[in-house]
Design a protein around this motif. Structure first.
Motif, PDB file in Angstrom:
ATOM      1  N   GLY A 529      21.532   1.099   1.515  1.00  0.00           N
ATOM      2  CA  GLY A 529      22.800   0.568   1.041  1.00  0.00           C
ATOM      3  C   GLY A 529      23.309  -0.563   1.910  1.00  0.00           C
ATOM      4  N   LEU A 530      23.206  -0.405   3.237  1.00  0.00           N
ATOM      5  CA  LEU A 530      23.611  -1.481   4.142  1.00  0.00           C
ATOM      6  C   LEU A 530      22.709  -2.700   3.980  1.00  0.00           C
ATOM      7  N   ASP A 531      21.404  -2.472   3.867  1.00  0.00           N
ATOM      8  CA  ASP A 531      20.469  -3.583   3.720  1.00  0.00           C
ATOM      9  C   ASP A 531      20.755  -4.376   2.438  1.00  0.00           C
ATOM     10  N   ARG A 532      21.018  -3.672   1.352  1.00  0.00           N
ATOM     11  CA  ARG A 532      21.325  -4.349   0.092  1.00  0.00           C
ATOM     12  C   ARG A 532      22.609  -5.153   0.207  1.00  0.00           C
ATOM     13  N   TYR A 533      23.621  -4.542   0.842  1.00  0.00           N
ATOM     14  CA  TYR A 533      24.905  -5.223   1.042  1.00  0.00           C
ATOM     15  C   TYR A 533      24.720  -6.506   1.853  1.00  0.00           C
ATOM     16  N   LEU A 534      23.936  -6.437   2.919  1.00  0.00           N
ATOM     17  CA  LEU A 534      23.711  -7.623   3.747  1.00  0.00           C
ATOM     18  C   LEU A 534      22.917  -8.682   2.983  1.00  0.00           C
ATOM     19  N   LYS A 535      21.905  -8.248   2.248  1.00  0.00           N
ATOM     20  CA  LYS A 535      21.117  -9.208   1.466  1.00  0.00           C
ATOM     21  C   LYS A 535      21.982  -9.953   0.458  1.00  0.00           C
ATOM     22  N   ASN A 536      23.020  -9.306  -0.003  1.00  0.00           N
ATOM     23  CA  ASN A 536      23.923  -9.920  -0.981  1.00  0.00           C
ATOM     24  C   ASN A 536      25.017 -10.747  -0.322  1.00  0.00           C
ATOM     25  N   GLY A 537      24.858 -11.033   0.969  1.00  0.00           N
ATOM     26  CA  GLY A 537      25.804 -11.901   1.651  1.00  0.00           C
ATOM     27  C   GLY A 537      26.828 -11.194   2.494  1.00  0.00           C
ATOM     28  N   GLY A 538      26.683  -9.894   2.682  1.00  0.00           N
ATOM     29  CA  GLY A 538      27.635  -9.157   3.501  1.00  0.00           C
ATOM     30  C   GLY A 538      27.418  -9.407   4.982  1.00  0.00           C
ATOM     31  N   ALA A 539      28.274  -8.769   5.786  1.00  0.00           N
ATOM     32  CA  ALA A 539      28.208  -8.931   7.236  1.00  0.00           C
ATOM     33  C   ALA A 539      28.504  -7.596   7.901  1.00  0.00           C
ATOM     34  N   ALA A 540      27.947  -7.409   9.097  1.00  0.00           N
ATOM     35  CA  ALA A 540      28.157  -6.174   9.850  1.00  0.00           C
ATOM     36  C   ALA A 540      28.448  -6.492  11.300  1.00  0.00           C
ATOM     37  N   ALA A 541      29.498  -5.855  11.817  1.00  0.00           N
ATOM     38  CA  ALA A 541      29.789  -5.876  13.253  1.00  0.00           C
ATOM     39  C   ALA A 541      29.443  -4.502  13.793  1.00  0.00           C
ATOM     40  N   VAL A 542      28.371  -4.414  14.539  1.00  0.00           N
ATOM     41  CA  VAL A 542      27.884  -3.130  15.039  1.00  0.00           C
ATOM     42  C   VAL A 542      28.423  -2.929  16.447  1.00  0.00           C
ATOM     43  N   LEU A 543      29.476  -2.166  16.562  1.00  0.00           N
ATOM     44  CA  LEU A 543      30.099  -1.855  17.851  1.00  0.00           C
ATOM     45  C   LEU A 543      29.667  -0.453  18.250  1.00  0.00           C
ATOM     46  N   SER A 544      28.384  -0.240  18.264  1.00  0.00           N
ATOM     47  CA  SER A 544      27.804   1.094  18.418  1.00  0.00           C
ATOM     48  C   SER A 544      26.538   1.002  19.245  1.00  0.00           C
ATOM     49  N   GLY A 545      26.143   2.117  19.799  1.00  0.00           N
ATOM     50  CA  GLY A 545      24.870   2.222  20.486  1.00  0.00           C
ATOM     51  C   GLY A 545      24.101   3.413  19.972  1.00  0.00           C
ATOM     52  N   ASN A 546      22.793   3.413  20.224  1.00  0.00           N
ATOM     53  CA  ASN A 546      21.931   4.485  19.728  1.00  0.00           C
ATOM     54  C   ASN A 546      22.053   4.574  18.211  1.00  0.00           C
ATOM     55  N   THR A 547      22.206   3.421  17.584  1.00  0.00           N
ATOM     56  CA  THR A 547      22.511   3.363  16.153  1.00  0.00           C
ATOM     57  C   THR A 547      21.258   3.582  15.319  1.00  0.00           C
ATOM     58  N   MET A 548      21.404   4.365  14.235  1.00  0.00           N
ATOM     59  CA  MET A 548      20.313   4.629  13.288  1.00  0.00           C
ATOM     60  C   MET A 548      19.093   5.242  13.965  1.00  0.00           C
ATOM     61  N   PHE A 549      19.283   6.137  14.911  1.00  0.00           N
ATOM     62  CA  PHE A 549      18.154   6.667  15.667  1.00  0.00           C
ATOM     63  C   PHE A 549      17.395   7.738  14.887  1.00  0.00           C
ATOM     64  N   TRP A 550      18.104   8.757  14.378  1.00  0.00           N
ATOM     65  CA  TRP A 550      17.462   9.872  13.684  1.00  0.00           C
ATOM     66  C   TRP A 550      17.742   9.799  12.185  1.00  0.00           C
ATOM     67  N   ARG A 551      16.742  10.184  11.393  1.00  0.00           N
ATOM     68  CA  ARG A 551      16.940  10.236   9.945  1.00  0.00           C
ATOM     69  C   ARG A 551      17.520  11.584   9.540  1.00  0.00           C
ATOM     70  N   ILE A 552      18.510  11.542   8.672  1.00  0.00           N
ATOM     71  CA  ILE A 552      19.047  12.753   8.071  1.00  0.00           C
ATOM     72  C   ILE A 552      18.867  12.684   6.559  1.00  0.00           C
ATOM     73  N   SER A 553      18.943  13.827   5.929  1.00  0.00           N
ATOM     74  CA  SER A 553      19.089  13.900   4.481  1.00  0.00           C
ATOM     75  C   SER A 553      20.237  14.863   4.203  1.00  0.00           C
ATOM     76  N   VAL A 554      20.810  14.752   3.041  1.00  0.00           N
ATOM     77  CA  VAL A 554      22.000  15.525   2.689  1.00  0.00           C
ATOM     78  C   VAL A 554      21.747  16.260   1.384  1.00  0.00           C
ATOM     79  N   ASP A 555      22.090  17.526   1.355  1.00  0.00           N
ATOM     80  CA  ASP A 555      22.016  18.320   0.129  1.00  0.00           C
ATOM     81  C   ASP A 555      23.417  18.809  -0.184  1.00  0.00           C
ATOM     82  N   ASP A 556      24.103  18.083  -1.057  1.00  0.00           N
ATOM     83  CA  ASP A 556      25.488  18.446  -1.359  1.00  0.00           C
ATOM     84  C   ASP A 556      25.578  19.754  -2.118  1.00  0.00           C
ATOM     85  N   ALA A 557      24.558  20.086  -2.896  1.00  0.00           N
ATOM     86  CA  ALA A 557      24.593  21.351  -3.636  1.00  0.00           C
ATOM     87  C   ALA A 557      24.589  22.537  -2.675  1.00  0.00           C
TER      88      ALA A 557
END
Length: 780
Positions: A529-557
């Motif tokens: 979702g972030l990659d698509r947003y950026l490709k479409n001309g968006g911008a990101a200010a990453v004021l974070s560290g250790n960002t996107m390190f581990w993959r998660i998945s979500v099961d809302d059910a």
């Protein structure tokens, strides 16, 4: 205190107290969701032994001063005490057991097991309720020995037990209990050998299954389920005939990869456990004895034929769904709990005009004569259909959840406390305590966490530092950026990780996304979702560290997030194998994002370099003082010093306690490139504005191996106009927001960044004087 439920310490009748239900001390609470749009309802689920007051506030402009909070609902009304129990422990409940009154003429119970503990007594495959409805079962006794019991369905009979050898911890064993009614004999077979047997000299009373429930991984006493099996189970089956020695040997040789003869009329139940996700298991026999997994258990561990260490860490071709030798297993734990299941006690409608931001519900009560305040943090999103602000600020809520090792932490009077990675002191009732940094009580690696559970670790007063340092890396650590933006007069909407995961198009319409704090746990949907947003001309200010390190998945059910961390040196679970890192939610590889086809460097330019103590934070050294982000619209002069990003003395500094760097800043590999791996090529266009380097630095190489470097880069600050589209400013440091009010240069830089990325300016720009680093109360 505990609800005292008596569960047999062993089937021969020596009863002992067990905790099939736990009453928590004091007060514990959670919300039904972590974020709610303005104008909608949020529900709170509370268990409390004492009366309490309930109020809601929007967190204010002084991080550690609750007097600055904006009261939304005054805590005037007193609510009565209401205890709601928790019921930990996973097992399979089969409602359609063997007929209670039908006489059995023979019986065989078969199951593969890999125990994670060997004491006390545990139920494996049972229709047994001590002491008056004792049918049949496979058990482990208090010495870890395999036990087969064939009772009458009524009062306990000690003659019904056949006790075999002690099993080996965390090793698969094939167990078969056989009773031949005509020969008046019973035996237990372990790994293809008849390990123990008895012969009756007289005909036993008729054997019946009895009216107890049929369970996989537990048994009960007086109708209360307990004695949960801590271990892995595969291929459980029930036959109403006696398997021969030849048949048992043949079943052993299949190593759990082949079903029994489904046309056998004596096959009373067989659960292949091939679902690998969800909360139900299907019976493959003709009798429809499907089961429900209480407290979920854990899928995707493989069966007795599978060696999880045989899968290569970088083997991207491996697919567990097509591996013919993997088999299936279900992991159970006596402390599994992912949903407290409490009824909502308070319902709060957020005002339609409520400002987006961080809020807390406060539960005020007295315990042992002392006042307490228990917070439940939540986010208020922009009201639906309301116009979006120019900026979206994302809370790293999945990281808050990941560090929640003690969701039922002991109540203490002071809500401001240091919260170490493993958690706080647990509630005296000893409820479940595990997270992505802490294994289950008996060593099972933690692969998922529940969303309908308390998360006091996300409280406004929670710190991650020694007394006097004042450093944080979870919710409180992110508050500094929130407060700075508000004081500057920026218009922004607050969202959470799960908001982006559930709606990856949420970013459309925002001029820029601010990623803040310690945003360590990302799903593929968030990344894409972030990659698509950026490709479409968006911008990101990453004021974070250790960002996107581990993959998660979500099961809302199911109400869970899943993360399968591999590699003890980087926080992976010690007993996890590569073969177990595939998620049950989607069947895809887990662990590091970079090894799952979603490397952070491709999206936001940087990757994690490692970690160091929060009290040992550093500052940036300028690499490109003429960079336009240092010049316009506010000029930042470095004539007085070439370092910035924190107080001139003391500890309130941006670069810590985990950092991110460019691929080109990585140290040379500390060893050979692992089989199947490669060093990626850095994309073009990345500009280094500043960095933190240290001599004798302990840093990671790209393959997550620590090494000592003569001079190592710990943090890079970059600007990147991505060739694929989108602009990224990445500060590479968790504590960036913490230092904003400690350094006017850092404040000017962020104003410049937001101007260039989003075209927004501060309405009320300000710069505080240098803070006294030893007095945190002078902060925002």
């Amino acid at each position: 205190m505990l609800v005292c439920v008596s569960i047999a310490s062993q089937p021969v009748g020596q009863a002992a107290a067990a905790r099939s239900a736990i009453e928590l001390q004091g007060l514990h609470a959670y919300a039904d969701r972590e974020s709610v749009p303005a104008g909608e309802i949020i529900r709170f689920h509370v268990s409390s032994q004492v009366p309490y007051r309930f109020g809601v506030s929007r967190l204010g402009l002084r991080v550690d001063d609750r007097a600055s909070d904006e009261t939304i609902l005054p805590p005037k009304k007193v609510f009565p005490a209401r205890v709601q129990l928790i019921h930990p422990g996973s097992y399979v409940r089969v409602k359609n057991g063997l007929p209670a009154d039908a006489e059995l003429t023979a019986l065989t119970l078969e199951c593969w097991v890999r125990p994670w503990k060997l004491s006390p007594w545990q139920g494996i495959l049972t229709q047994h309720d001590y002491p008056d409805r004792c049918g049949f079962g496979l058990f482990l006794d208090a010495e870890g020995r395999a036990v087969f019991s064939i009772g009458s369905g009524g009062a306990f009979d000690e003659k019904s037990l056949v006790t075999g050898p002690r099993l080996n911890l965390r090793q698969w064993h094939h167990l078969v209990g056989v009773w031949d009614g005509t020969a008046k004999a019973a035996a237990i077979w372990v790994d293809g050998k008849r390990a123990a047997q008895w012969h009756g000299s007289e005909l036993l009373p008729p054997r019946k299954a009895g009216p107890s429930g049929l369970r996989i991984g537990a048994y009960s006493e007086r109708g209360v389920t307990g004695r949960f099996f801590d271990g892995d189970i595969a291929m459980p089956a029930i036959y109403t005939r006696a398997l021969s020695g030849e048949e048992i040997a043949a079943r052993l040789a299949k190593r759990g990869l082949e079903a029994p003869n489904l046309n056998d009329p004596a096959l009373a139940a067989f659960w292949p456990l091939a679902e690998e996700r969800g909360a139900t298991v299907a019976d493959a026999s003709r009798h429809g004895r499907d089961g429900e997994i209480v407290n979920l258990g854990t899928w995707m561990i493989g069966g007795p034929s599978f060696d999880g260490s045989s899968v290569g860490r970088y083997d991207t071709a491996y697919d567990p769904r097509t591996d013919p030798s993997r088999g299936h297993g279900l992991r159970l734990a006596s402390d599994d709990l992912y949903d407290c299941g409490w009824e909502a006690t308070e319902v709060f409608r957020v005002p339609k005009n409520a400002r987006s931001g961080l809020y807390a519900a406060w539960f005020q009560f007295e315990l042992e004569g002392k006042p307490h305040r228990y917070p439940v943090t939540f986010v208020v999103n922009k009201a639906k259909r309301a116009a979006k602000a120019p900026l979206a600020l994302m809370c790293s809520s999945t990281t808050w959840r990941a560090y929640g090792g003690t969701p039922f932490a002991k109540n203490v009077p002071d809500e401001t406390r240091n919260w170490p990675t493993g958690g706080q002191a647990n509630d005296p009732a000893n409820p479940p305590a595990y997270c992505f940094y802490r294994d289950h009580a008996n060593g099972q690696p933690t692969y998922k966490l529940g969303l309908r559970m308390p998360w006091p670790v996300a409280g406004p007063g929670v710190r991650y530092s020694a007394p006097g340092v004042g450093y944080s890396h979870l919710m409180r650590g992110e508050r500094f950026t929130h407060v700075w933006l508000e004081k500057q007069g920026y218009d922004f909407d607050v969202i959470t990780n799960l908001d982006l995961h559930r709606d990856p198009e949420l970013l459309d319409g925002y001029r820029a996304l601010i990623i803040n704090g310690h945003d360590e746990y990302w799903s593929a949907k968030m990344y894409d979702g972030l990659d698509r947003y950026l490709k479409n001309g968006g911008a990101a200010a990453v004021l974070s560290g250790n960002t996107m390190f581990w993959r998660i998945s979500v099961d809302d059910a199911l109400g869970t997030i899943e993360c399968r961390k591999y590699g003890p040196n980087i926080g992976g679970r010690a007993l996890a194998s590569v073969g177990e890192i595939y998620h049950s939610a989607d069947g895809k590889r887990g662990s590091l994002m970079r090894n799952c086809g979603h490397p952070p460097w491709r999206n936001i330019g940087l990757e994690c370099s490692g970690w160091w103590g929060g009290a040992n934070n550093g500052v940036y050294t300028v690499a490109a003082p003429k960079h336009f982000l240092f010049q316009k619209p506010e000029r930042i002069s470095f004539a007085d010093r070439v370092v910035f990003g924190g107080s001139k003395s003391g500890h309130r500094r941006a670069c810590g306690h985990e950092g991110d760097i460019r691929l080109s800043s990585y140290a040379p590999p500390t060893g050979p490139i692992p089989a199947g791996a490669f060093l990626p090529t850095e994309p073009s266009g990345i500009e280094t504005m500043a960095s933190l380097q240290r001599d004798n630095a302990r840093v990671l190489d790209y393959f997550a191996r620590f090494g000592q470097q003569k001079t190592g880069t710990l943090v890079d600050m970059i600007y990147w106009e991505r060739p694929q589209g989108g602009k990224v400013f990445n500060a590479g440091a968790i504590a960036f927001g913490w230092a904003l009010d400690a350094d006017p240069k850092l404040a000017k830089l962020l104003r410049n960044v937001l101007y260039h990325l989003a075209g927004v300016t501060a309405r009320t720009p300000y710069d505080l004087p240098w803070l006294d680093p030893d007095n945190e109360t002078k902060g925002p």
